[in-house]
Write an enzyme that holds these catalytic residues in place. Structure first.
Site, mmCIF file in Angstrom:
data_model
loop_
_atom_site.group_PDB
_atom_site.id
_atom_site.type_symbol
_atom_site.label_atom_id
_atom_site.label_comp_id
_atom_site.label_asym_id
_atom_site.label_seq_id
_atom_site.Cartn_x
_atom_site.Cartn_y
_atom_site.Cartn_z
ATOM 1 N N LYS A 124 -10.849 0.173 -22.767
ATOM 2 C CA LYS A 124 -10.917 0.636 -21.366
ATOM 3 C C LYS A 124 -9.941 1.771 -21.131
ATOM 4 C CE LYS A 124 -13.859 -2.159 -19.347
ATOM 5 N NZ LYS A 124 -14.371 -3.302 -18.837
ATOM 6 N N LYS A 206 -21.758 -2.470 -27.646
ATOM 7 C CA LYS A 206 -22.119 -3.614 -26.804
ATOM 8 C C LYS A 206 -22.939 -3.168 -25.599
ATOM 9 C CE LYS A 206 -19.329 -5.409 -23.725
ATOM 10 N NZ LYS A 206 -18.339 -6.083 -22.892
ATOM 11 N N LYS A 209 -22.348 -3.503 -18.632
ATOM 12 C CA LYS A 209 -22.805 -3.265 -17.264
ATOM 13 C C LYS A 209 -22.127 -2.061 -16.637
ATOM 14 C CE LYS A 209 -20.378 -7.382 -15.758
ATOM 15 N NZ LYS A 209 -18.975 -7.137 -16.056
HETATM 16 P P1 TYM Z 1 -17.386 -9.460 -18.193
HETATM 17 O O1 TYM Z 1 -17.595 -9.331 -16.743
HETATM 18 O O2 TYM Z 1 -17.173 -8.216 -18.988
HETATM 19 O O3 TYM Z 1 -18.595 -10.206 -18.857
HETATM 20 C C1 TYM Z 1 -19.033 -11.465 -18.344
HETATM 21 C C2 TYM Z 1 -19.491 -12.391 -19.443
HETATM 22 O O4 TYM Z 1 -20.614 -11.853 -20.126
HETATM 23 C C3 TYM Z 1 -20.353 -11.733 -21.510
HETATM 24 N N1 TYM Z 1 -20.993 -10.495 -21.982
HETATM 25 C C4 TYM Z 1 -21.775 -10.419 -23.039
HETATM 26 N N2 TYM Z 1 -22.197 -11.345 -23.902
HETATM 27 C C5 TYM Z 1 -23.012 -10.930 -24.899
HETATM 28 N N3 TYM Z 1 -23.421 -9.648 -25.060
HETATM 29 C C6 TYM Z 1 -23.023 -8.689 -24.214
HETATM 30 N N4 TYM Z 1 -23.439 -7.441 -24.363
HETATM 31 C C7 TYM Z 1 -22.171 -9.058 -23.135
HETATM 32 N N5 TYM Z 1 -21.604 -8.364 -22.114
HETATM 33 C C8 TYM Z 1 -20.888 -9.277 -21.403
HETATM 34 C C9 TYM Z 1 -18.831 -11.659 -21.605
HETATM 35 O O5 TYM Z 1 -18.367 -12.067 -22.867
HETATM 36 C C10 TYM Z 1 -18.413 -12.596 -20.513
HETATM 37 O O6 TYM Z 1 -18.451 -13.944 -20.944
HETATM 38 N N6 TYM Z 1 -12.652 -10.912 -18.358
HETATM 39 C C11 TYM Z 1 -13.998 -11.382 -18.152
HETATM 40 C C12 TYM Z 1 -14.205 -11.990 -16.789
HETATM 41 C C13 TYM Z 1 -13.254 -13.075 -16.499
HETATM 42 C C14 TYM Z 1 -13.252 -14.382 -17.076
HETATM 43 C C15 TYM Z 1 -12.150 -15.049 -16.481
HETATM 44 C C16 TYM Z 1 -14.080 -15.019 -17.998
HETATM 45 C C17 TYM Z 1 -12.205 -13.001 -15.644
HETATM 46 N N7 TYM Z 1 -11.537 -14.188 -15.614
HETATM 47 C C18 TYM Z 1 -11.849 -16.372 -16.821
HETATM 48 C C19 TYM Z 1 -13.756 -16.346 -18.336
HETATM 49 C C20 TYM Z 1 -12.659 -17.008 -17.752
HETATM 50 C C21 TYM Z 1 -14.924 -10.180 -18.273
HETATM 51 O O7 TYM Z 1 -14.536 -9.061 -18.119
HETATM 52 O O8 TYM Z 1 -16.222 -10.488 -18.489
#
Ligand code: TYM
Length: 344
Positions: A124, A206, A209
């Site tokens: 990032k 990857k 979004k």
């Molecule tokens: P975030 O918002 O980037 O993504 C949300 C969830 O989706 C999964 N994910 C994917 N899995 C497979 N292939 C992909 N291309 C893909 N893109 C996203 C991510 O692994 C995630 O599980 N930091 C976290 C959000 C968060 C969180 C937490 C998660 C904040 N606090 C506490 C668990 C527990 C994040 O940025 O996810």
């Protein structure tokens, strides 16, 4: 007692699951297959807490109106994916002030070197060179707070978040080492298929979004026409064999499509190989597109319906925040006492 994907299911008191997604972009097929699908499949057997991580979203500049819309839309999508708000605690992170408070405390137990090593921070900061802010750096300490406040057993996430869950362990262990057993150490639960869905046009990156439309992403809310167009444009591999075979290293494009097809249909890679034997990529790509259309259709339709009922969504996130705060407050009080803050 039964074993499912390595997780024990039992009729004894329910184990707890917790996870979140940043409303920093519209949910993609990756967010669905890597995370929410797993949540929804286990919603009845676990006590679940799921939230919209809006505090995390602002580590990258957001348009306020878009952030508000996406947060609500994400809630509608959680429900549409099968998370019944009567059985699951669904809430908005910024509504539960304990996250920010424990986040600060844990900042003081997370080391500079540990935070510097986080892959997501490095990625990032490279992408947002003009906005490498403190929040982006201390993000994993807030994520550790999100998790530890609820003392969950499992944290269902995609592959890319495993490192953050591991750092959460390190922080919790350090804290427990000083003050006694305050935090439970949860396990990251990463799906066997779908933990890392790649871009359709660049299968070495990857599916994300926060990227724009031309980067080979499929959104949960995309129409069937858009989804089919994206899959027809999907990059396959430039090998000469033109055959559907799983080989992540040498055939990343086709392997990614096989993963998506497998996650949507439940078929194994061997079954898929047999199904498309001798057919080539031209037949395979639209078939994957159709499987995705059928997987996402009911979710999109239900989310669109729910988005029209703002009063209902408001009721859900208010009740969710109340339930979440109750649990979070207990942990926060304990932490404040342990570190030596005077009780109110
Ligand atoms: P975030 O918002 O980037 O993504 C949300 C969830 O989706 C999964 N994910 C994917 N899995 C497979 N292939 C992909 N291309 C893909 N893109 C996203 C991510 O692994 C995630 O599980 N930091 C976290 C959000 C968060 C969180 C937490 C998660 C904040 N606090 C506490 C668990 C527990 C994040 O940025 O996810």
């Amino acid at each position: 007692m039964t074993m499912n994907d390595g997780i024990m299911e039992t009729t004894a008191p329910k184990k707890r699951m917790l996870s979140g997604i940043k409303p920093s972009g519209d949910l993609t097929l990756g967010s669905y297959l890597g995370a929410i699908k797993n949540w929804a499949e286990r919603a009845d057997s676990y006590e679940c807490f799921y939230f919209m991580a809006d505090l995390h979203a602002i580590t990258v500049r957001q348009n306020p109106a878009d952030l508000r819309r996406r947060t609500l839309e994400q809630l509608a999508q959680y429900i549409a994916c099968g998370l019944d708000p009567e059985k699951n605690t669904l809430f908005i992170q910024s509504h539960v002030h304990q996250h920010a408070e424990l986040g600060w405390v844990l900042d003081c137990y997370a080391m500079f070197g540990e935070l510097s090593r986080m892959t997501q921070f490095k990625d990032k900061s490279a992408k947002n060179a003009d906005n490498i802010n403190g929040g982006l750096f201390t993000y994993p300490a807030l994520m550790a707070a999100d998790i530890l406040l609820y003392q969950p057993d499992y944290v269902p996430v995609g592959e890319d978040q495993k490192q953050h869950v591991e750092l959460c362990h390190t922080i919790a262990r350090r804290f427990n080492g000083i003050y006694g057993d305050v935090f439970k150490l949860p396990e990251a639960f990463v799906p066997k298929v779908g933990a890392r869905i790649m871009s359709l046009t660049n299968p070495t990156a990857k599916m994300s979004k926060s990227e724009n439309e031309d980067t080979g992403r499929v959104l949960v809310m995309d129409t069937p026409e858009t989804i089919m167009r994206q899959f027809k444009r999907a990059i396959t591999d430039s090998d000469t064999e033109n055959c559907v075979r799983y080989d992540r290293e040498n055939k990343p494009g086709v392997s990614n499509l096989m993963t998506i097809y497998s996650a949507c249909t439940g078929k194994t890679y061997e079954q898929i190989q047999t199904e498309f034997a001798g057919m080539g990529y031209g037949k395979f790509k639209p078939a994957v597109g159709e499987a995705v259309v059928e997987t996402l259709r009911p979710i999109r339709e239900e989310a669109v319906r729910l988005m029209k009922d703002k009063a209902y969504l408001e009721g859900v996130y208010r009740a969710g925040a109340e339930k979440a705060s109750y649990v979070a407050e207990k942990t926060l009080r304990k932490v404040y006492k342990k570190v030596g803050f005077v009780a109110k």
